[in-house]
Design a protein around this motif. Structure first.
Motif, PDB file in Angstrom:
ATOM      1  N   CYS A  26       0.861  -1.174   0.000  1.00 26.24           N
ATOM      2  CA  CYS A  26       0.000   0.000   0.000  1.00 26.24           C
ATOM      3  C   CYS A  26       0.904   1.233   0.000  1.00 26.24           C
ATOM      4  N   VAL A  27       0.611   2.175  -0.886  1.00 26.02           N
ATOM      5  CA  VAL A  27       1.327   3.443  -0.951  1.00 26.02           C
ATOM      6  C   VAL A  27       0.285   4.523  -0.731  1.00 26.02           C
ATOM      7  N   THR A  28       0.418   5.281   0.358  1.00 27.47           N
ATOM      8  CA  THR A  28      -0.637   6.234   0.671  1.00 27.47           C
ATOM      9  C   THR A  28      -0.134   7.395   1.524  1.00 27.47           C
ATOM     10  N   ALA A  29      -1.031   8.326   1.753  1.00 29.33           N
ATOM     11  CA  ALA A  29      -0.795   9.453   2.660  1.00 29.33           C
ATOM     12  C   ALA A  29      -2.117   9.732   3.359  1.00 29.33           C
ATOM     13  N   MET A  30      -2.035  10.270   4.568  1.00 25.94           N
ATOM     14  CA  MET A  30      -3.252  10.614   5.294  1.00 25.94           C
ATOM     15  C   MET A  30      -2.976  11.785   6.215  1.00 25.94           C
ATOM     16  N   MET A  31      -4.011  12.452   6.593  1.00 30.43           N
ATOM     17  CA  MET A  31      -3.909  13.542   7.557  1.00 30.43           C
ATOM     18  C   MET A  31      -3.952  12.941   8.954  1.00 30.43           C
ATOM     19  N   ALA A  32      -3.176  13.512   9.849  1.00 31.73           N
ATOM     20  CA  ALA A  32      -3.167  13.079  11.247  1.00 31.73           C
ATOM     21  C   ALA A  32      -2.968  14.303  12.116  1.00 31.73           C
ATOM     22  N   LYS A  91       8.992  10.545   6.269  1.00 31.63           N
ATOM     23  CA  LYS A  91       8.884  11.158   4.939  1.00 31.63           C
ATOM     24  C   LYS A  91      10.117  10.900   4.083  1.00 31.63           C
ATOM     25  N   ASP A  92      11.298  11.078   4.650  1.00 33.43           N
ATOM     26  CA  ASP A  92      12.526  10.882   3.878  1.00 33.43           C
ATOM     27  C   ASP A  92      12.682   9.433   3.426  1.00 33.43           C
ATOM     28  N   ASN A  93      12.335   8.475   4.294  1.00 37.27           N
ATOM     29  CA  ASN A  93      12.424   7.064   3.928  1.00 37.27           C
ATOM     30  C   ASN A  93      11.388   6.685   2.890  1.00 37.27           C
ATOM     31  N   VAL A  94      10.172   7.201   3.022  1.00 38.55           N
ATOM     32  CA  VAL A  94       9.131   6.942   2.018  1.00 38.55           C
ATOM     33  C   VAL A  94       9.587   7.487   0.674  1.00 38.55           C
ATOM     34  N   GLU A  95      10.095   8.708   0.676  1.00 41.28           N
ATOM     35  CA  GLU A  95      10.552   9.305  -0.580  1.00 41.28           C
ATOM     36  C   GLU A  95      11.683   8.478  -1.191  1.00 41.28           C
ATOM     37  N   ARG A  96      12.656   8.085  -0.383  1.00 41.94           N
ATOM     38  CA  ARG A  96      13.787   7.312  -0.910  1.00 41.94           C
ATOM     39  C   ARG A  96      13.354   5.982  -1.501  1.00 41.94           C
ATOM     40  N   VAL A  97      12.510   5.245  -0.789  1.00 34.63           N
ATOM     41  CA  VAL A  97      12.107   3.938  -1.315  1.00 34.63           C
ATOM     42  C   VAL A  97      11.266   4.104  -2.580  1.00 34.63           C
ATOM     43  N   LEU A  98      10.413   5.127  -2.626  1.00 45.60           N
ATOM     44  CA  LEU A  98       9.598   5.326  -3.825  1.00 45.60           C
ATOM     45  C   LEU A  98      10.446   5.780  -5.008  1.00 45.60           C
ATOM     46  N   LEU A  99      11.448   6.602  -4.773  1.00 39.92           N
ATOM     47  CA  LEU A  99      12.334   7.007  -5.864  1.00 39.92           C
ATOM     48  C   LEU A  99      13.128   5.815  -6.399  1.00 39.92           C
ATOM     49  N   ILE A 100      13.543   4.927  -5.504  1.00 42.91           N
ATOM     50  CA  ILE A 100      14.272   3.724  -5.928  1.00 42.91           C
ATOM     51  C   ILE A 100      13.379   2.808  -6.754  1.00 42.91           C
ATOM     52  N   LEU A 101      12.106   2.674  -6.346  1.00 43.20           N
ATOM     53  CA  LEU A 101      11.203   1.711  -6.992  1.00 43.20           C
ATOM     54  C   LEU A 101      10.319   2.319  -8.089  1.00 43.20           C
ATOM     55  N   ALA A 102      10.288   3.636  -8.203  1.00 47.11           N
ATOM     56  CA  ALA A 102       9.301   4.317  -9.066  1.00 47.11           C
ATOM     57  C   ALA A 102       9.238   3.755 -10.477  1.00 47.11           C
ATOM     58  N   VAL A 115       2.160  10.498  -4.205  1.00 46.24           N
ATOM     59  CA  VAL A 115       2.864  10.662  -2.924  1.00 46.24           C
ATOM     60  C   VAL A 115       4.152  11.449  -3.127  1.00 46.24           C
ATOM     61  N   LEU A 116       4.911  11.150  -4.169  1.00 43.62           N
ATOM     62  CA  LEU A 116       6.142  11.907  -4.424  1.00 43.62           C
ATOM     63  C   LEU A 116       5.834  13.380  -4.707  1.00 43.62           C
ATOM     64  N   ARG A 117       4.772  13.644  -5.446  1.00 47.41           N
ATOM     65  CA  ARG A 117       4.377  15.031  -5.724  1.00 47.41           C
ATOM     66  C   ARG A 117       4.010  15.756  -4.423  1.00 47.41           C
ATOM     67  N   MET A 118       3.288  15.081  -3.543  1.00 44.86           N
ATOM     68  CA  MET A 118       2.887  15.683  -2.272  1.00 44.86           C
ATOM     69  C   MET A 118       4.104  15.960  -1.384  1.00 44.86           C
ATOM     70  N   ILE A 119       5.062  15.039  -1.358  1.00 41.20           N
ATOM     71  CA  ILE A 119       6.274  15.250  -0.567  1.00 41.20           C
ATOM     72  C   ILE A 119       7.038  16.457  -1.107  1.00 41.20           C
ATOM     73  N   ARG A 120       7.199  16.529  -2.427  1.00 36.53           N
ATOM     74  CA  ARG A 120       7.894  17.686  -3.020  1.00 36.53           C
ATOM     75  C   ARG A 120       7.163  18.985  -2.705  1.00 36.53           C
ATOM     76  N   GLU A 121       5.844  18.961  -2.770  1.00 34.47           N
ATOM     77  CA  GLU A 121       5.036  20.152  -2.501  1.00 34.47           C
ATOM     78  C   GLU A 121       5.279  20.657  -1.093  1.00 34.47           C
ATOM     79  N   ARG A 122       5.255  19.777  -0.118  1.00 37.09           N
ATOM     80  CA  ARG A 122       5.435  20.214   1.274  1.00 37.09           C
ATOM     81  C   ARG A 122       6.867  20.653   1.539  1.00 37.09           C
ATOM     82  N   ARG A 123       7.816  20.143   0.792  1.00 37.25           N
ATOM     83  CA  ARG A 123       9.209  20.556   0.977  1.00 37.25           C
ATOM     84  C   ARG A 123       9.473  21.946   0.442  1.00 37.25           C
TER      85      ARG A 123
END
Length: 161
Positions: A26-32, A91-102, A115-123
């Motif tokens: 599962c690859v996802t994001a949620m508000m908390a 966040k950094d680990n999620v981004e790294r694993v997704l960039l490796i597997l994208a 998810v990668l777009r959302m991470i870049r947006e918040r950065r």
């Protein structure tokens, strides 16, 4: 499981891991809420009952320096086999694993891209001057809102027939 034992190169192992994420992940994001503030939580999770599979996924993640946690689930009524989740959340680990597997992921490619777009947006969303930087509240960020909406739809629709 014998196929896993034949994998020799890191590239072969990463290709296999991408297939596992596509099928069992599962690859996802949620508000908390945290400290009374809205936060985004990005997650890559792989669930399985096969201990050898979980161990191989963990070994691959270790080899590329991705941090994760293991969560063992046991059904109290014993109607299901115990299963383990490998959860990647920082966040950094999620981004790294997704960039490796994208480029290897097929079925969940849309979720990975969102998810990668959302991470870049918040950065890159800081606004302000000099020492007075603040971040745009997550609740006011349209890209984040749209991404969360897209992820909910994608993660609930399943694979098209």
């Amino acid at each position: 499981m014998e196929e896993m034992l034949k994998m020799r190169t890191l590239q072969q192992r990463l290709d296999w891991l991408a297939g596992i994420v596509d099928g069992e992940g599962c690859v996802t994001a949620m508000m908390a809420k945290r400290g009374g503030r809205d936060r985004l939580r990005f997650t890559v999770c792989i669930s399985n009952t096969c201990e050898a599979l979980i161990q191989e996924v963990a070994a691959i993640l270790d080899s590329v320096g991705i941090k994760y946690c293991l969560v063992l689930h046991v059904d109290g009524r014993r109607t299901r086999k115990p299963w383990t989740d490998i959860v990647i959340q920082a966040k950094d680990n999620v981004e790294r694993v997704l960039l490796i597997l994208a480029n290897r992921i097929v079925a969940k490619r849309a979720q990975v891209e969102i998810v990668l777009r959302m991470i870049r947006e918040r950065r890159h969303i800081t606004v302000g001057q000099s020492d007075n930087y603040t971040t745009v509240p997550i609740g006011e960020d349209q890209i984040i809102h749209d991404g969360l909406t897209e992820l909910r739809k994608l993660n609930h629709q399943g694979i098209a027939p």
